[in-house]
Design a protein around this motif. Structure first.
Motif, mmCIF file in Angstrom:
data_model
loop_
_atom_site.group_PDB
_atom_site.id
_atom_site.type_symbol
_atom_site.label_atom_id
_atom_site.label_comp_id
_atom_site.label_asym_id
_atom_site.label_seq_id
_atom_site.Cartn_x
_atom_site.Cartn_y
_atom_site.Cartn_z
ATOM 1 N N ILE A 37 0.890 -1.171 0.000
ATOM 2 C CA ILE A 37 0.000 0.000 0.000
ATOM 3 C C ILE A 37 0.923 1.215 0.000
ATOM 4 N N ASP A 38 1.410 1.544 -1.191
ATOM 5 C CA ASP A 38 2.410 2.596 -1.309
ATOM 6 C C ASP A 38 1.740 3.938 -1.580
ATOM 7 N N ASP A 39 2.568 4.955 -1.748
ATOM 8 C CA ASP A 39 2.020 6.296 -1.976
ATOM 9 C C ASP A 39 1.218 6.365 -3.262
ATOM 10 N N GLU A 40 1.636 5.642 -4.310
ATOM 11 C CA GLU A 40 0.891 5.650 -5.569
ATOM 12 C C GLU A 40 -0.455 4.983 -5.392
ATOM 13 N N PRO B 84 2.638 -3.218 -6.162
ATOM 14 C CA PRO B 84 1.759 -2.160 -5.659
ATOM 15 C C PRO B 84 0.315 -2.674 -5.504
ATOM 16 N N ALA B 85 -0.348 -2.247 -4.462
ATOM 17 C CA ALA B 85 -1.723 -2.695 -4.186
ATOM 18 C C ALA B 85 -2.687 -2.280 -5.291
ATOM 19 N N TRP B 86 -2.427 -1.138 -5.908
ATOM 20 C CA TRP B 86 -3.364 -0.690 -6.939
ATOM 21 C C TRP B 86 -3.390 -1.627 -8.134
ATOM 22 N N LYS B 87 -2.269 -2.315 -8.396
ATOM 23 C CA LYS B 87 -2.263 -3.264 -9.512
ATOM 24 C C LYS B 87 -3.113 -4.487 -9.193
ATOM 25 N N VAL B 88 -3.184 -4.885 -7.939
ATOM 26 C CA VAL B 88 -4.049 -5.999 -7.566
ATOM 27 C C VAL B 88 -5.509 -5.589 -7.726
ATOM 28 N N LEU B 89 -5.820 -4.364 -7.304
ATOM 29 C CA LEU B 89 -7.203 -3.906 -7.349
ATOM 30 C C LEU B 89 -7.697 -3.696 -8.775
ATOM 31 N N SER C 5 4.384 0.866 2.555
ATOM 32 C CA SER C 5 5.658 1.598 2.544
ATOM 33 C C SER C 5 5.413 3.099 2.480
ATOM 34 N N ALA C 6 4.125 3.505 2.530
ATOM 35 C CA ALA C 6 3.796 4.931 2.426
ATOM 36 C C ALA C 6 4.419 5.692 3.599
ATOM 37 N N GLN C 7 5.044 6.815 3.270
ATOM 38 C CA GLN C 7 5.726 7.590 4.279
ATOM 39 C C GLN C 7 4.786 8.046 5.384
ATOM 40 N N VAL D 249 6.915 -4.239 6.959
ATOM 41 C CA VAL D 249 6.490 -5.478 6.308
ATOM 42 C C VAL D 249 7.663 -6.165 5.611
ATOM 43 N N GLU D 250 8.665 -5.370 5.181
ATOM 44 C CA GLU D 250 9.813 -5.982 4.516
ATOM 45 C C GLU D 250 10.662 -6.779 5.499
#
Length: 698
Positions: free
Chosen positions: A65-68, A279-284, A303-305, A322-323
């Motif tokens: 669940i990154d910034d993108e 990236p989570a958005w690619k799964v969605l 990894s979102a800041q 998580v890493e």
């Protein structure tokens, strides 16, 4: 000045410095203070930076669940239906298991309640797969809700435990309470694991616990539960070393994972890899290949800041929490081990003991250059051994504690030895500069082992000088003038002795005693003694002539030279230093000097000395029986060149020939000033034959 005979006592006390430093070093290593642990961990981190774990595309993926993803899908927290869609998309990829590094402790507040309950939808999605939910742990006990059972923390665990070898609970990281997911989500999930890390004092996460102690109850970590579900087993087997040694390993299915005593896995980090993250958005949006997750363990995290789930890595910088779980799982699934077994502290302590002992011995017994080289070699050996163990055996051995301990012993011991050496050199310069030549002082400073002060048997040569009739001369001379003349004379006589590397044995009035082959052994000491005597006699003759030219009367110098075995050492006791020789050879040399006045000679050399000077020209004087001696001693007078005529006459006298008198009378007429010839003429005329003369006076 204190005698160096006190040095053995000082040497014993000197050992107190390395022994005290050794004790301090060993105690420090034994108690292992936090500062030392911090340095040790920094060393382990440096090893990892030099040699990170190779990344071999293991069957682990992170859905990030990154910034993108936040930009595309919406800010966190996402509604439970989005989370359900995310997990459903992962499950369609047929993963081995899914671990969610996110806590759902409260009801979904992002969607107004309708006929469809988002939390119930998420629970149904969880129930359809092998999903592990993460929960938090705290050291402080949380207050239970009103009316709730105080012994029920609301955490529902799914795994069982088989302890072998003792109860591991006391050795595990202990927590008092948990922050659990919603009860219906817990019931739906196939497993629950603690997301908790235990960073070291510097904030770096070096270990991942596999099992923890929650108020006396065994609970698994998130990574352990993900591995258990992937293995398709329902329990863990914990093997411990009795009730005192702690955990040895944890068995999950067919995998046996070595841990430290607290049930934690040392993580050997690989460098960051983009392939690890999806990236989570690619799964969605369904844009992933169908086999992106097949057979893999999938971790869902961020990894979102802005979400602040970041940890310090031994490789430097920060990585998502998580890493850390993913790195531990990669290490396990690729059969890569990084261990620090329970026996390593004992090995390190023994290495510290041996290294410090060797450093202490080198610093006390060898030169600064040798001991420094030895210390550096031992320190480098400890470092190289630890590095080899890390690279070849995946073992964490501490090189820093032995290195620091050896330095703790080496530095004060070397400083103490340096101060001792400086004091000894000053003492030697101040003391021996009065006795021996400057080059011998330099040699003794560079080779102190050549100096033996306790006393030893040594074959030496001696030169004794005295001024003939000087006592009577002094009675007729002004005292101030006499002192000046004698001092000038003695200064040059001692300087001549030092030029030949002689040692000043003593000065008694106008008499000088010089010793050769002590304190430094000289193989040619007989030749040195004879050359010294000849040069002294030549100087004395010039000194007398020079004073005579100024109208000042001065005495001739008589010299005796002898060689023999004596005892040399410091005979001044503890209060005063008096380096000299004692023995018959010393007395004999003095007697030979006195014999000159009876023989009419200026230099009388014994056969023992002349035997060590095979090319020195000399003529025989006589076999002398000196005062205080039972036997006879053959003596000679050194010459500038051989005297064949005298030698023939002497051989006649020695053999008892009746022609000896005539031969010596002929020499006397040719050499009216030769006192030794006149002596033998007088002896022969009195009816004495042979070459033996008794001198019963000193």
């Amino acid at each position: 000045m204190q005698s160096p005979n006190a040095e053995p006592g000082r040497a014993r006390w000197a050992w107190a410095v390395p022994l005290a430093a050794l004790a301090l070093a060993l105690l420090t290593a034994w108690f292992d203070p936090p500062a030392l642990r911090g340095l040790r961990y920094a060393t382990f981190d440096q090893f990892q930076r030099w040699h990170p774990r190779p990344y071999a595309d293991p069957p682990v993926r992170i859905v990030d669940i990154d910034d993108e993803s936040l930009r595309r899908v919406g800010q966190w927290p996402w509604s439970r239906d989005k989370v359900a869609r995310l997990l459903a998309g992962i499950e369609r990829g047929q993963p081995a298991s899914v671990a969610v590094d996110v806590l759902f402790a409260e009801r979904d507040g992002t969607v107004r309640r309708t006929a469809t309950d988002p939390d119930a939808d998420l629970a149904r999605t969880l129930a359809q797969g092998k999903v592990v939910l993460g929960f938090g742990m705290t050291a402080r006990r949380a207050s239970p809700p009103a009316g709730a059972d105080p012994n029920d923390d609301g955490l529902t665990l799914k795994a069982g435990y088989f302890p072998l070898g003792g109860d591991p609970t006391p050795f595990l990281p202990a927590f008092s309470s948990s922050v659990a997911n919603l009860p219906d989500l817990q019931q739906a999930a196939a497993g629950q694991g603690a997301m908790t890390f235990i960073p070291d004092v510097d904030g770096v996460v070096r270990q991942v616990p596999l099992v923890l102690n929650l108020d006396g109850r065994l609970v698994p970590s998130l990574a352990a539960e993900a591995l258990r579900l992937a293995a398709g087993v329902g329990h863990y087997t914990l093997r411990s070393s009795g009730n005192e040694g702690g955990v040895i390993d944890v068995r999950i299915g067919e995998r046996v994972i070595a841990t430290d005593a607290g049930g934690a896995l040392w993580v050997h980090y690989a460098r960051p890899q983009a392939a690890r993250y999806i990236p989570a958005w690619k799964v969605l949006d369904g844009s992933l290949p169908a086999d992106a997750f097949r057979g893999r363990i999938v971790l869902v995290g961020t990894s979102a800041q802005g979400l602040m789930d970041l940890r310090f890595s031994p490789l430097g910088g920060v990585i998502p929490g998580v890493e850390v779980h993913a790195q531990a799982l990669e290490q396990i699934l690729t059969d890569h081990h990084l261990e620090r077994p329970g026996w390593t502290p004992a090995v390190e302590w023994i290495a510290t003991l041996l290294g410090c002992g060797l450093v202490a011995l080198l610093a006390m017994k060898r030169s600064a250059a040798v001991s420094s080289a030895g210390f550096l070699a031992l320190a480098a050996g400890a470092g190289l051994a630890a590095w080899a163990a890390f690279v070849r055996g995946s073992l964490l051995l501490d090189p820093l504690t032995p290195m620091l301990a050896m330095a703790l012993v080496f530095v004060p011991t070397t400083v103490m030895r340096y101060l001792q050496s400086e004091r000894r050199q000053r003492w030697m310069k101040q003391t021996f500069a009065r006795y021996v030549s400057p080059n011998l002082v330099d040699y003794l400073i560079a080779h102190p082992e050549a100096l033996v002060l306790e006393g030893r048997r040594q074959r030496c040569s001696f030169v004794f000088t005295d001024l003939a009739g000087f006592t009577r001369l002094m009675e007729r001379m002004d005292p101030a003038t006499a002192v000046g003349l004698v001092n000038g004379y003695l200064d040059r006589m001692i300087a001549i002795a030092f030029e030949h590397d002689g040692t000043l044995d003593r000065i008694v009035g106008d008499a000088v005693a010089i010793m050769f082959s002590a304190p430094v052994e000289q193989r040619d000491h007989e030749q040195r003694a004879l050359r010294c005597a000849l040069q002294m006699q030549a100087f004395s003759r010039r000194y007398v002539d020079d004073l005579a030219s100024r109208g000042i009367e001065f005495s001739e110098t008589r010299i005796g030279v002898h060689t023999g075995e004596v005892t040399v050492g410091n005979f001044g006791g503890e209060a005063i230093f008096d380096y000299r020789a004692l023995g018959d050879a010393v007395n004999t040399a003095a007697r030979l000097e006195g014999a000159n006045k009876h023989l009419g000679t200026l230099i009388c050399v014994s056969e023992a000395t002349l035997a060590g000077c095979p090319d020195a020209p000399a003529r025989p004087i006589a076999r002398l029986r000196l005062a205080g001696r039972a036997g006879y001693l053959m003596t000679y007078e050194p010459l500038q060149s051989p005297d064949a005529e005298y030698q023939r006459a002497f051989e006649m006298m020695r053999g008892g020939s009746e022609q000896a008198l005539a031969a010596f009378e002929a020499l006397a007429s040719e050499r009216p000033d030769d006192a030794l010839v006149r002596l033998h003429v007088a002896r022969l005329r009195s009816g004495t034959s042979g070459d033996a003369i008794e001198l019963l006076e000193k």
